[in-house]
Design a protein around this motif. Structure first.
Motif, PDB file in Angstrom:
ATOM      1  N   ILE A   1     100.959  19.224 -32.289  1.00 23.30           N
ATOM      2  CA  ILE A   1     100.220  20.032 -31.323  1.00 23.30           C
ATOM      3  C   ILE A   1     100.064  21.466 -31.817  1.00 23.30           C
ATOM      4  O   ILE A   1      99.713  22.351 -31.030  1.00 23.30           O
ATOM      5  CB  ILE A   1     100.900  20.023 -29.948  1.00 23.30           C
ATOM      6  N   ALA A   2     100.271  21.653 -33.114  1.00 26.35           N
ATOM      7  CA  ALA A   2     100.140  23.011 -33.651  1.00 26.35           C
ATOM      8  C   ALA A   2      98.720  23.551 -33.466  1.00 26.35           C
ATOM      9  O   ALA A   2      98.525  24.741 -33.196  1.00 26.35           O
ATOM     10  CB  ALA A   2     100.518  23.013 -35.128  1.00 26.35           C
ATOM     11  N   GLY A   3      97.720  22.693 -33.597  1.00 26.72           N
ATOM     12  CA  GLY A   3      96.341  23.123 -33.389  1.00 26.72           C
ATOM     13  C   GLY A   3      96.087  23.556 -31.960  1.00 26.72           C
ATOM     14  O   GLY A   3      95.371  24.532 -31.713  1.00 26.72           O
ATOM     15  N   TRP A   4      96.680  22.856 -31.006  1.00 26.86           N
ATOM     16  CA  TRP A   4      96.524  23.222 -29.600  1.00 26.86           C
ATOM     17  C   TRP A   4      97.188  24.565 -29.307  1.00 26.86           C
ATOM     18  O   TRP A   4      96.629  25.389 -28.584  1.00 26.86           O
ATOM     19  CB  TRP A   4      97.109  22.134 -28.715  1.00 26.86           C
ATOM     20  N   VAL A   5      98.364  24.763 -29.857  1.00 24.01           N
ATOM     21  CA  VAL A   5      99.060  26.035 -29.636  1.00 24.01           C
ATOM     22  C   VAL A   5      98.256  27.189 -30.219  1.00 24.01           C
ATOM     23  O   VAL A   5      98.074  28.242 -29.584  1.00 24.01           O
ATOM     24  CB  VAL A   5     100.470  25.975 -30.248  1.00 24.01           C
ATOM     25  N   ALA A   6      97.751  27.007 -31.450  1.00 24.72           N
ATOM     26  CA  ALA A   6      96.968  28.067 -32.092  1.00 24.72           C
ATOM     27  C   ALA A   6      95.675  28.329 -31.333  1.00 24.72           C
ATOM     28  O   ALA A   6      95.250  29.488 -31.176  1.00 24.72           O
ATOM     29  CB  ALA A   6      96.672  27.683 -33.539  1.00 24.72           C
ATOM     30  N   ALA A   7      95.030  27.272 -30.848  1.00 27.70           N
ATOM     31  CA  ALA A   7      93.785  27.446 -30.096  1.00 27.70           C
ATOM     32  C   ALA A   7      94.027  28.169 -28.784  1.00 27.70           C
ATOM     33  O   ALA A   7      93.252  29.051 -28.385  1.00 27.70           O
ATOM     34  CB  ALA A   7      93.141  26.084 -29.841  1.00 27.70           C
TER      35      ALA A   7
ATOM     36  N   PRO B   1      88.141  27.430 -42.159  1.00 30.82           N
ATOM     37  CA  PRO B   1      88.267  26.902 -40.801  1.00 30.82           C
ATOM     38  C   PRO B   1      89.432  25.934 -40.659  1.00 30.82           C
ATOM     39  O   PRO B   1      89.664  25.079 -41.516  1.00 30.82           O
ATOM     40  CB  PRO B   1      86.929  26.198 -40.566  1.00 30.82           C
ATOM     41  N   ASP B   2      90.145  26.106 -39.560  1.00 32.49           N
ATOM     42  CA  ASP B   2      91.215  25.192 -39.187  1.00 32.49           C
ATOM     43  C   ASP B   2      90.619  24.186 -38.204  1.00 32.49           C
ATOM     44  O   ASP B   2      90.433  24.488 -37.025  1.00 32.49           O
ATOM     45  CB  ASP B   2      92.363  25.969 -38.549  1.00 32.49           C
ATOM     46  N   TYR B   3      90.320  22.981 -38.702  1.00 31.69           N
ATOM     47  CA  TYR B   3      89.602  22.022 -37.867  1.00 31.69           C
ATOM     48  C   TYR B   3      90.425  21.574 -36.666  1.00 31.69           C
ATOM     49  O   TYR B   3      89.867  21.340 -35.584  1.00 31.69           O
ATOM     50  CB  TYR B   3      89.177  20.818 -38.704  1.00 31.69           C
ATOM     51  N   ALA B   4      91.709  21.432 -36.836  1.00 31.46           N
ATOM     52  CA  ALA B   4      92.545  21.038 -35.703  1.00 31.46           C
ATOM     53  C   ALA B   4      92.497  22.099 -34.607  1.00 31.46           C
ATOM     54  O   ALA B   4      92.362  21.787 -33.420  1.00 31.46           O
ATOM     55  CB  ALA B   4      93.983  20.822 -36.173  1.00 31.46           C
ATOM     56  N   ARG B   5      92.575  23.360 -34.989  1.00 31.11           N
ATOM     57  CA  ARG B   5      92.520  24.437 -34.002  1.00 31.11           C
ATOM     58  C   ARG B   5      91.135  24.502 -33.347  1.00 31.11           C
ATOM     59  O   ARG B   5      91.023  24.713 -32.135  1.00 31.11           O
ATOM     60  CB  ARG B   5      92.855  25.772 -34.663  1.00 31.11           C
ATOM     61  N   THR B   6      90.087  24.307 -34.149  1.00 34.91           N
ATOM     62  CA  THR B   6      88.732  24.355 -33.601  1.00 34.91           C
ATOM     63  C   THR B   6      88.493  23.226 -32.607  1.00 34.91           C
ATOM     64  O   THR B   6      87.948  23.456 -31.509  1.00 34.91           O
ATOM     65  CB  THR B   6      87.698  24.274 -34.735  1.00 34.91           C
ATOM     66  N   MET B   7      88.882  21.999 -32.966  1.00 39.25           N
ATOM     67  CA  MET B   7      88.683  20.870 -32.055  1.00 39.25           C
ATOM     68  C   MET B   7      89.507  21.027 -30.790  1.00 39.25           C
ATOM     69  O   MET B   7      89.036  20.724 -29.687  1.00 39.25           O
ATOM     70  CB  MET B   7      89.041  19.558 -32.757  1.00 39.25           C
ATOM     71  N   ALA B   8      90.730  21.501 -30.924  1.00 42.31           N
ATOM     72  CA  ALA B   8      91.553  21.743 -29.739  1.00 42.31           C
ATOM     73  C   ALA B   8      90.932  22.828 -28.867  1.00 42.31           C
ATOM     74  O   ALA B   8      90.948  22.739 -27.632  1.00 42.31           O
ATOM     75  CB  ALA B   8      92.967  22.136 -30.158  1.00 42.31           C
ATOM     76  N   GLY B   9      90.361  23.850 -29.496  1.00 38.67           N
ATOM     77  CA  GLY B   9      89.698  24.896 -28.730  1.00 38.67           C
ATOM     78  C   GLY B   9      88.507  24.383 -27.955  1.00 38.67           C
ATOM     79  O   GLY B   9      88.272  24.784 -26.806  1.00 38.67           O
ATOM     80  N   VAL B  10      87.732  23.489 -28.560  1.00 38.03           N
ATOM     81  CA  VAL B  10      86.587  22.897 -27.853  1.00 38.03           C
ATOM     82  C   VAL B  10      87.054  22.110 -26.632  1.00 38.03           C
ATOM     83  O   VAL B  10      86.466  22.202 -25.547  1.00 38.03           O
ATOM     84  CB  VAL B  10      85.790  21.998 -28.811  1.00 38.03           C
ATOM     85  N   LEU B  11      88.120  21.339 -26.796  1.00 36.09           N
ATOM     86  CA  LEU B  11      88.643  20.552 -25.674  1.00 36.09           C
ATOM     87  C   LEU B  11      89.181  21.457 -24.570  1.00 36.09           C
ATOM     88  O   LEU B  11      88.952  21.212 -23.380  1.00 36.09           O
ATOM     89  CB  LEU B  11      89.725  19.598 -26.166  1.00 36.09           C
TER      90      LEU B  11
ATOM     91  N   PRO C   1      83.024  36.060 -23.470  1.00 36.63           N
ATOM     92  CA  PRO C   1      83.644  34.890 -22.840  1.00 36.63           C
ATOM     93  C   PRO C   1      84.154  33.904 -23.875  1.00 36.63           C
ATOM     94  O   PRO C   1      84.147  34.165 -25.079  1.00 36.63           O
ATOM     95  CB  PRO C   1      82.502  34.308 -22.010  1.00 36.63           C
ATOM     96  N   VAL C   2      84.552  32.727 -23.409  1.00 36.62           N
ATOM     97  CA  VAL C   2      85.179  31.753 -24.287  1.00 36.62           C
ATOM     98  C   VAL C   2      84.182  31.179 -25.292  1.00 36.62           C
ATOM     99  O   VAL C   2      84.580  30.779 -26.396  1.00 36.62           O
ATOM    100  CB  VAL C   2      85.832  30.635 -23.448  1.00 36.62           C
ATOM    101  N   THR C   3      82.894  31.114 -24.955  1.00 33.64           N
ATOM    102  CA  THR C   3      81.918  30.598 -25.912  1.00 33.64           C
ATOM    103  C   THR C   3      81.814  31.505 -27.133  1.00 33.64           C
ATOM    104  O   THR C   3      81.647  31.030 -28.257  1.00 33.64           O
ATOM    105  CB  THR C   3      80.544  30.464 -25.238  1.00 33.64           C
ATOM    106  N   TYR C   4      81.903  32.802 -26.905  1.00 30.32           N
ATOM    107  CA  TYR C   4      81.890  33.747 -28.030  1.00 30.32           C
ATOM    108  C   TYR C   4      83.163  33.573 -28.864  1.00 30.32           C
ATOM    109  O   TYR C   4      83.120  33.589 -30.104  1.00 30.32           O
ATOM    110  CB  TYR C   4      81.780  35.178 -27.501  1.00 30.32           C
ATOM    111  N   ALA C   5      84.296  33.398 -28.204  1.00 29.99           N
ATOM    112  CA  ALA C   5      85.549  33.203 -28.924  1.00 29.99           C
ATOM    113  C   ALA C   5      85.537  31.900 -29.714  1.00 29.99           C
ATOM    114  O   ALA C   5      86.091  31.831 -30.818  1.00 29.99           O
ATOM    115  CB  ALA C   5      86.721  33.219 -27.945  1.00 29.99           C
ATOM    116  N   LEU C   6      84.903  30.862 -29.186  1.00 30.61           N
ATOM    117  CA  LEU C   6      84.790  29.603 -29.921  1.00 30.61           C
ATOM    118  C   LEU C   6      83.954  29.776 -31.178  1.00 30.61           C
ATOM    119  O   LEU C   6      84.259  29.197 -32.225  1.00 30.61           O
ATOM    120  CB  LEU C   6      84.167  28.531 -29.029  1.00 30.61           C
ATOM    121  N   MET C   7      82.899  30.553 -31.081  1.00 30.93           N
ATOM    122  CA  MET C   7      82.080  30.829 -32.255  1.00 30.93           C
ATOM    123  C   MET C   7      82.897  31.542 -33.327  1.00 30.93           C
ATOM    124  O   MET C   7      82.821  31.206 -34.514  1.00 30.93           O
ATOM    125  CB  MET C   7      80.868  31.668 -31.857  1.00 30.93           C
TER     126      MET C   7
END
Length: 299
Positions: free
Chosen positions: A76-82, A262-272, A248-254
């Motif tokens: 869950i490291a990606g979730w924590v980082a996201a 790119p950290d794909y695990a963090r990015t995917m967790a951020g999208v979720l 907002p969060v959409t800007y932060a996701l960008m």
């Protein structure tokens, strides 16, 4: 004197309902429908599957060759980082979506009441002009809107960031909210009740506050479900009117997805994580959406 003895009626035999046998054509059609539903559900859920499994993979496990493979050592490291990266922006988006949805719905309710029940000269023309606001593309007005907001922020610096987005979403949300409430009040609120209140001496504000507003819950559900995701998911206004520190969060996701490495695990967790609030809104209020949308359609 004679007495009459009532004979109890004989119990009725249970009514037998013969179940209609489905024809081979109907069975085949049902199987085809079910197969299509399963196919389309699988197509829709495949991206979600990739998002979830990638979000719990380590950096050594994700890649083009292993995109569909389950992680051997979930983390869950990606979730924590996201969460650490998106938490401030999530709070800003929550304020934006709640305030913009509530204010635009309230203003739309007032406008809809006036257009539906409190006619004035030229009301139809003004209502048509309101509706024109629904068909103006955001892209067509983005540059002048940005200049206007910059001038406004120079005059009132406290309006920078989320307040600027709230103003923009409220303005662009008023036309659709006005249309929904106007149609609802035109059919769901009897004119006779309002006329009786006028005879009793109630003014327009008293009638709206005491009679119309308490029965407006179905229409408010529709506009809130409509406006909340619209404000939460918006990226165009955020890109032009805010920055990485106030967006907002959409800007932060960008920002999260456009890093050098790119950290794909963090990015995917951020999208979720970013999609959860709108999903919760649909789950909690979704069953009221259609009933609220149709409640004012017929008398």
């Amino acid at each position: 004197m004679t007495t009459t003895t009532m004979t109890p009626a004989a119990p009725m035999a249970p009514l037998l309902v013969r179940k209609r046998t489905r024809t081979p054509g109907e069975v085949t059609a049902g199987m085809v429908k079910m197969a299509l539903l399963v196919f389309f559900a699988a197509v829709i859920l495949m991206p979600v599957y990739v998002l979830v499994i990638t979000s719990i993979k380590s950096a050594a496990e994700y890649g083009a060759a292993t995109a569909w493979a389950l992680p051997t050592a979930p983390t869950i490291a990606g979730w924590v980082a996201a969460w650490e990266a998106l938490a401030p922006a999530l709070l800003r988006s929550l304020v934006l979506a709640v305030v913009a949805a509530a204010v635009s719905s309230m203003l739309g309710s007032m406008n809809g009441f006036v257009f539906a029940k409190w006619k004035f000269p030229g009301a139809d023309i003004v209502f048509t002009m309101f509706l024109f606001g629904m068909f103006i593309p955001y892209q067509a007005v983005m540059i002048p809107l940005q200049r206007l907001m910059i001038d406004m922020k120079n005059t009132a610096p406290f309006l920078s960031g989320i307040p600027t987005l709230i103003i923009a979403h409220v303005i662009y949300g008023i036309p659709i909210c006005t249309l929904i409430f106007r149609n609802y009040y035109a059919t769901a609120v009897p004119t006779e009740i309002l006329e009786a209140a006028r005879v009793d001496g109630a003014n327009m504000w008293r009638i709206y506050r005491s009679i119309v507003l308490p029965v407006s819950a179905p229409a408010f559900v529709v506009t809130l479900i409509w406006q909340f995701p619209s404000a939460w998911n918006d990226f165009l206004f955020a890109l032009f009117l805010t920055n990485r520190n106030t967006g907002p969060v959409t800007y932060a996701l960008m920002e999260l997805a456009s890093a050098q490495n790119p950290d794909y695990a963090r990015t995917m967790a951020g999208v979720l994580i970013a999609s959860l609030p709108t999903l919760i809104v649909y789950i909690v209020l979704g069953k009221y959406f259609i009933s609220g949308l149709m409640s004012g359609s017929v008398k």
